[in-house]
Write an enzyme that holds these catalytic residues in place. Structure first.
Site, PDB file in Angstrom:
ATOM      1  N   LYS A  23       4.572   0.500   9.384  1.00  0.00           N
ATOM      2  CA  LYS A  23       4.570   1.806   8.726  1.00  0.00           C
ATOM      3  C   LYS A  23       3.963   2.870   9.607  1.00  0.00           C
ATOM      4  CE  LYS A  23       3.219   0.123   4.743  1.00  0.00           C
ATOM      5  NZ  LYS A  23       2.678  -0.019   3.397  1.00  0.00           N
ATOM      6  N   GLU A  27       0.868  -1.165   0.000  1.00  0.00           N
ATOM      7  CA  GLU A  27       0.000   0.000   0.000  1.00  0.00           C
ATOM      8  C   GLU A  27       0.917   1.231   0.000  1.00  0.00           C
ATOM      9  OE1 GLU A  27      -2.748   0.339   3.290  1.00  0.00           O
ATOM     10  OE2 GLU A  27      -3.412   2.286   2.528  1.00  0.00           O
ATOM     11  N   ARG A  85       5.871 -12.699   9.622  1.00  0.00           N
ATOM     12  CA  ARG A  85       6.504 -11.394   9.395  1.00  0.00           C
ATOM     13  C   ARG A  85       7.912 -11.399   9.935  1.00  0.00           C
ATOM     14  NH1 ARG A  85       2.452  -7.466   8.758  1.00  0.00           N
ATOM     15  NH2 ARG A  85       3.890  -5.754   9.091  1.00  0.00           N
TER      16      ARG A  85
END
Ligand code: ATP
Ligand code: MG
Length: 558
Positions: free
Chosen positions: A273, A36, A263
């Site tokens: 983020k 994104e 992750r």
């Protein structure tokens, strides 16, 4: 299998091997990296990039770069551009054009209409708070929204008017009609569309005032692109039933297989983020490419090579187990790379003047030095030698503190790397008693080698004072003091130390932005790559040497 193949093998590649053996998808492999564009990429993304692009490369397939751009008020074109730069810099090529989920807004809209027509989606008039309240919780089933029983015609009419801009933000949403009692909260009639006025989307401008939700957009975008293996992190495992439901209930003939992996977490830093955005917006760091940031841009500016990051991703592997990797793993990847590839230079970080009383003041010799101790292909360079030198303050002690101290002491000898053995005859101090200069003599017979029978153990680096280039050097340490930091109270107040007046070999003035060196005995450094307003050359320390002294001692023996 080669060693490299074994080290890269993982459970996902095993699944793909089986799929190919069974001729699933006619043996094709198409993956995607779907960021994104709401921030810069970080080292965690590099794990996903290396996995997705690496698989496409090795299986002769394709990996798409697709921006999942459904949230325009947090996204912008700077992020779109930086993400492309970072993927390219890491050494990967995407198949075809850069893709955007917003390319599919019209199709996504039509799929929502299809679901509404089939009675599988509806327009809901609850506000956000009510939606939450009606959803129930892990122990309580949810309650039906009043909109759930609205007729198909009315739903279609309301959705058309949502699109036409008749309603304010939040007045209505479109929801899937699945199961308000599902034990999986993602299946309790998740929102598919919301109204967002007054935002200019970086790709579609003001064309839309309704935006599809990520969970609706993502699986359909994958399917539209013919993705065969949709690789994502574990938090999406609970979303998979929803993705499957959506693809099973619209007329689309592709159903990508989603496989989840864990992750990457890295000690002493943060990897979300949201948190990284906070560090930037609150001024805790000097931007997304601050060399302390775990972003690709930060690591690049710090001096990391693409190869070292890819090597790191290979070393950490891909599993389903949650883990936090030690910073030392990342550091050893860049050390190994730069140890093999970086040219050596001498730079005095903390200068102390040395005057050779027995060397003609107007004389300059050009001494030859190898750029790399093992790799002759890096060549040699000339280093000027003259009567006034700089050595590092740490390399001198008035009195030998212990047997281990092999550097210069009053009355003692030390070798100047690539040059002569010198003796310290006199220490000059200012009125406060600070040492400001050493008066030394040199032994002309010692150039390059120790004459027979002579024991001079210590080797120190130096530069010629009148030839040296002055530089600023930024030394970096961990961004946080805690291996698992929670918030900014864990920030390391000493994460950067700026040294001014460092004295370098003069040819470092020509170092290209980003060019990397080993400053002998100090570590690996790179010329800063950001536009520089002040005239002074700046170097960033990438990483310290593993074991400075063991190395110097060893070199000295040979
Ligand atoms: P963040 O949590 O940092 O905001 P994100 O998942 O929201 O990350 P996206 O832009 O959606 O960021 O991520 C793009 C891809 O990178 C996704 O497929 C995501 O799973 C993957 N990814 C993100 N963070 C990590 C990580 N720490 N380790 C491995 N993959 C990651
Ligand atoms: Mg995400």
């Amino acid at each position: 299998m080669s060693n490299e193949e074994i080290s890269r093998s993982n459970f996902i590649r095993q699944i793909i091997d089986e799929d190919i053996a069974n001729n699933k998808n006619n043996g094709a492999v198409v993956t995607r990296f779907p960021p994104e564009p709401n921030g810069y990429l970080h080292i965690g993304h590099a794990k996903s990039i290396c996995l997705n692009f690496g698989i496409a490369e090795d299986y002769k397939g394709q990996c798409h770069l697709r921006f999942d751009d459904t949230n325009p008020h947090k996204e912008n074109i700077e992020f779109v551009k930086s993400i492309q730069d970072d993927v390219s810099w890491l050494g990967f090529e995407w198949g075809g054009e850069v893709l955007f989920s917003s390319n599919y807004f019209e199709q996504l809209h039509d799929y929502a209409v299809e679901l509404i027509k089939a009675g599988k989606a509806y327009v809901c008039d609850l506000n956000a708070e009510q939606v939450r309240e009606y959803r129930g919780n892990l122990t309580q089933p949810g309650k039906d929204s009043p909109g759930r029983s609205r007729s198909v015609e009315d739903n279609l009419d309301l959705f058309a008017r949502m699109r036409a801009g008749e309603f304010e933000d939040g007045a209505y949403v479109v929801r899937a009609r699945i199961d308000m009692a599902s034990p999986n909260m993602n299946m309790r009639d998740p929102t598919l569309y919301r109204i967002r006025h007054g935002v200019v989307h970086h790709q579609t401008g003001e064309e839309w005032c309704i935006y599809p939700m990520y969970d609706f957009t993502h699986p359909i975008s994958d399917a539209l692109e013919g993705i065969t293996h949709s690789l994502c992190t574990l938090e999406f495992e609970d979303h998979r039933p929803l993705y499957d439901w959506l693809l099973d209930n619209i007329s689309i003939d592709c159903h990508p297989q989603q496989i989840e992996f864990s992750r990457l977490n890295l000690e002493y830093t943060v990897m979300s983020k949201r948190k990284l955005t906070h560090l930037v917006s609150e001024g805790h760091v000097d931007g997304w490419d601050d060399p302390r940031m775990p972003t690709i841009a930060g690591l690049r500016r710090r001096g990391f090579t693409p190869a070292s990051i890819r090597d790191f991703c290979d070393r950490i592997g891909v599993t389903k187990a949650d883990n936090t990797v030690e910073m030392g793993v990342l550091e050893s990847c860049i050390r190994d790379d730069l140890n093999a590839s970086a040219s050596r230079r001498m730079v005095v970080l903390n200068p102390l003047k040395v005057v050779l009383t027995d060397y003609a003041a107007d004389k300059t010799e050009q001494l030859e030095a190898a750029n790399h101790p093992q790799d002759d292909s890096l060549g040699t360079r000339k280093i000027p030698f003259s009567s006034e030198l700089y050595i590092d303050r740490d390399d001198f002690m008035e009195v030998k503190p212990n047997k281990k101290f092999k550097r210069l002491v009053t009355g003692g000898e030390v070798r100047l790397r690539n040059a002569y053995v010198i003796r310290c005859d006199e220490v000059i101090k200012d009125e406060q008693g600070n040492i400001i200069e050493l008066r030394c003599s040199h032994d002309a017979a010692t150039l390059g080698a120790n004459p027979e029978g002579r024991k001079v153990k210590g080797v120190i680096h130096w530069v010629s004072a009148k030839h040296a280039l002055e530089a600023n050097v930024h030394l970096y340490d961990r961004l946080y003091t805690s291996p698992n930091p929670s918030d900014e109270t864990d920030l390391n107040p000493d994460s950067v130390q700026i040294l001014t007046g460092c004295q370098c070999e003069a040819d470092l003035a020509n170092a290209r932005p980003g060019e990397r060196f080993q400053f002998e005995r100090e570590g690996y450094f790179c010329r800063d790559s950001a536009p520089n307003e002040d005239a002074v050359v700046r170097f960033n320390r990438t990483v310290t040497l593993r074991d400075t002294w063991a190395k110097i001692e060893q070199e000295n023996k040979t």
